[in-house]
Design an enzyme around this catalytic site. Sequence first.
Site, PDB file in Angstrom:
ATOM      1  CD  GLU A  29      -2.495  -1.604   2.491  1.00  0.00           C
ATOM      2  OE1 GLU A  29      -2.146  -0.776   3.419  1.00  0.00           O
ATOM      3  OE2 GLU A  29      -3.219  -2.563   2.744  1.00  0.00           O
ATOM      4  CG  LEU A  58      -6.049   0.906   1.040  1.00  0.00           C
ATOM      5  CD1 LEU A  58      -6.868   1.807   1.712  1.00  0.00           C
ATOM      6  CD2 LEU A  58      -4.642   0.876   1.223  1.00  0.00           C
ATOM      7  CD  GLU A  60      -3.437  -4.897   5.180  1.00  0.00           C
ATOM      8  OE1 GLU A  60      -3.226  -3.746   4.978  1.00  0.00           O
ATOM      9  OE2 GLU A  60      -5.089  -4.946   4.902  1.00  0.00           O
ATOM     10  CD  GLN A  82      -0.096   1.736   4.796  1.00  0.00           C
ATOM     11  OE1 GLN A  82      -1.066   1.950   5.663  1.00  0.00           O
ATOM     12  NE2 GLN A  82       0.088   2.387   3.826  1.00  0.00           N
ATOM     13  CG  PHE A  83       1.300   0.049  10.924  1.00  0.00           C
ATOM     14  CD1 PHE A  83       2.043   0.952  11.598  1.00  0.00           C
ATOM     15  CD2 PHE A  83       0.746   0.981  10.106  1.00  0.00           C
ATOM     16  CE1 PHE A  83       2.394   2.149  11.574  1.00  0.00           C
ATOM     17  CE2 PHE A  83       0.798   2.204   9.863  1.00  0.00           C
ATOM     18  CZ  PHE A  83       1.779   2.988  10.602  1.00  0.00           C
ATOM     19  CB  ILE A  87       0.425  -9.806   9.374  1.00  0.00           C
ATOM     20  CG1 ILE A  87       1.385  -8.896   8.573  1.00  0.00           C
ATOM     21  CG2 ILE A  87       0.412 -11.036   8.920  1.00  0.00           C
ATOM     22  CD1 ILE A  87       2.890  -9.323   8.971  1.00  0.00           C
ATOM     23  CG  HIS A 129      -1.294   2.001  13.692  1.00  0.00           C
ATOM     24  ND1 HIS A 129      -2.846   1.873  13.705  1.00  0.00           N
ATOM     25  CD2 HIS A 129      -1.183   2.327  12.061  1.00  0.00           C
ATOM     26  CE1 HIS A 129      -3.407   2.328  12.632  1.00  0.00           C
ATOM     27  NE2 HIS A 129      -2.465   2.823  11.692  1.00  0.00           N
TER      28      HIS A 129
END
Length: 325
Positions: A29, A58, A60, A82-83, A87, A129
Amino acid sequence: MSEMTLAQAVTSGLDVMLEKDENTMIFGEDVGKNGGVFRITDGLQAKYGTDRVFDTPLAESGILAMSIGLADQGMRPLPEIQFSSFILQGMDAVVAHIARYRFRYAGKRHLPLTIRTPFGGGVHTPELHSDSYEGLFAQIPGLRVVIPSSAYDAKGLLISSIESNDPVVFLEHLKLYRTVKGEVPEDYYTVDLDKAAVRREGTDVTIIGYGLMVIEAEKAAEELAKDGISAEVIDLRTVAPIDFETLVASVNKTHRVVVAQEAQNIAGVGGYVASELGKRCFMQLDAPIARVSGPDTTYPFGAAESVWLPNAKDIYAAAKSAYEF
């Protein structure tokens, strides 16, 4: 050699491997023109083109599932999530397919892919996050889980991960991205996977950590030295599998252990490390194995994370207590 932040070292490692191996590709992303949320892939799309560095929706689950097909067909995909908490949206791909791939084919086929993702607290991120899920990933047989704590290691371990034929979850601590700097070769080099590093030699107590806790352990060791206590600091670097040979050698020398992790006490990998060392070094220990961790609560909102996160003072107190036991 150049002085780089940990973030710059990761970028350099990606750059080296994109140039060295045409089968590598980065996707995720906003990793293309924007260079990722932390600008780790900044400039790589312009250099290598949109076929090798490109944005995805967007999703995952889609990013990780697509990685399976690419790796199966001879590519070495480098998906960015991204974080790390995100996942969780693609855990079916990770647990049911990526981790089991070599087992499923009786070792005749492999799945070389490296999932890069930031984790950890201390930078006041929104909810979901900053969680530390390395313990969850480490409990999945078939995955290698790597966590650098220095700029030099970040590049060398990343290159080794990309060249490995096993799937790797490569976790980059958010707070270390731009607070850790060091001399890093500009060209290709590797750091051995599955090998812990002795960051500081000591004789009185062994402090074991990974990620941010290595930095905090080094601070604690400085304070312990003022009290005449010599602390050995060990950076696990890879938390699955763990280099117990290095750990046992240290504990047999110091006879005292502190295991530090940012994750909750019930999570992370600290409990496993403590259990194994208790079994392997039982007759050598002069004090109970001490553990330093976050409390067993949901990760707090940013305003409270400074109270929640373990730090050098906590490690110092645990090490001094073990020494004086």
